[in-house]
Design an enzyme around this catalytic site. Sequence first.
Site, PDB file in Angstrom:
ATOM      1  N   ARG A  43      -2.461  -9.505  -1.244  1.00 23.64           N
ATOM      2  CA  ARG A  43      -2.792  -8.690  -2.415  1.00 23.64           C
ATOM      3  C   ARG A  43      -1.829  -8.936  -3.572  1.00 23.64           C
ATOM      4  NH1 ARG A  43      -5.868  -3.987  -0.844  1.00 23.64           N
ATOM      5  NH2 ARG A  43      -7.446  -4.787   0.590  1.00 23.64           N
ATOM      6  N   ASP A 147      -8.815   8.747  -9.883  1.00 23.38           N
ATOM      7  CA  ASP A 147      -8.314   7.712  -8.985  1.00 23.38           C
ATOM      8  C   ASP A 147      -6.914   7.318  -9.447  1.00 23.38           C
ATOM      9  OD1 ASP A 147      -9.818   5.869  -6.756  1.00 23.38           O
ATOM     10  OD2 ASP A 147      -8.151   4.796  -7.681  1.00 23.38           O
TER      11      ASP A 147
END
Length: 279
Positions: A43, A147
Site C-alpha cells: 500500500r 469517512d
Amino acid sequence: MNAPHIFQPFVVSDSELALFQTLFKQQIGLHLSDEKKALLASRLESRLMALGLSRFHDYYRFITGPGEAAAEELQQAIDLITTNETYFFREPAHFEFLSQSIVPATRADAPFSVWSAASASGEEAYSIAMVLHDTLGDAPWRVLGSDVSQRVLRSARRGMYPLSRCEHIPQPYLKRYCLRGVDEYTGQLLVERSLRERVSFVSMNLTRLPDTLGQFDVIFLRNVIIYFDLPTKIRVLESVLRYLRPGGYLITGHSESLHGVCVPLEAVASAIYRKPVNP
C-alpha cells in the site's frame, strides 16, 4: 556493459511494522496485525518511491514530523492503508428493514436523520438516500456520510461511479435516481442532482468525534469496527451511540460481532440494534 537494474521490493522490518502499528492505532484506531507486513509494503511503497526514500523507517519519520507537508503525507498514508471496498445496497436486508420497519414507525416532529459513519466512496449514503426519498418523499430528511479518507470523500461528493459498481441498485431506483453517462462518461453512472443535494459528506475520525454532530434516528456503522481491537471497538461504539436518539437504530456489518461489548443496545434483527428509549 552495465548490469541491468533489478528492482528490489520494499521490505518492512519488525521494528518498522511496530512503528506503523502504533501510528495507525493512535491516528485512526486501526489494528494492524503482525501478518500485515506485505499489505503495508504494497500500500505504501508507491509513496516511498515518489519521495525518493528507501526505508519505511525514513517514511515514518517524515509523516510524523512537523509541517504541512508531513500532515498531508500522513493523510495520504491513511488513505492508502484503509480499506474502502463497498457497493450500492450492500447487505440489502438492512435497507429493507430501513424502508419497511424503521421509517414507517418514525415520529413526524423532526427531520429524519441517518448517519453513514464509514461511508467510503458514498455508495452506502446514496443507497440510504434513495430509500428515504422513496419512503418519505418531500418530508424533511437528511443523510450524513463520513469517512477518515479524504480520497474517497472526493469521489463520494462527485456521485459518479462505474456501472459495474451499480448492479445491485433496484431497477426502480436505478431509473428514478441515476443518470447513465454518454460520450466521455460512457460506462459511468451519476446519482441524480436533487438526491446528491440531500446528502453531505465530511471527513471524520471515529476515534475523535466532534461534539457538534447532532442526533440521528439511524446510524450505519458497517464493516469498520472489524478493523479495531476490542478496547478501541468499545470506545468507538460508546462514542457513536452518544449521537443516536433513544429508540434509534444502530446497524453494523453482518460479519461484525458485538460479543464482549457492553453497550445499551437491544438486538432486533441480524446486525441491527435498537437503543432503548428508557435505558
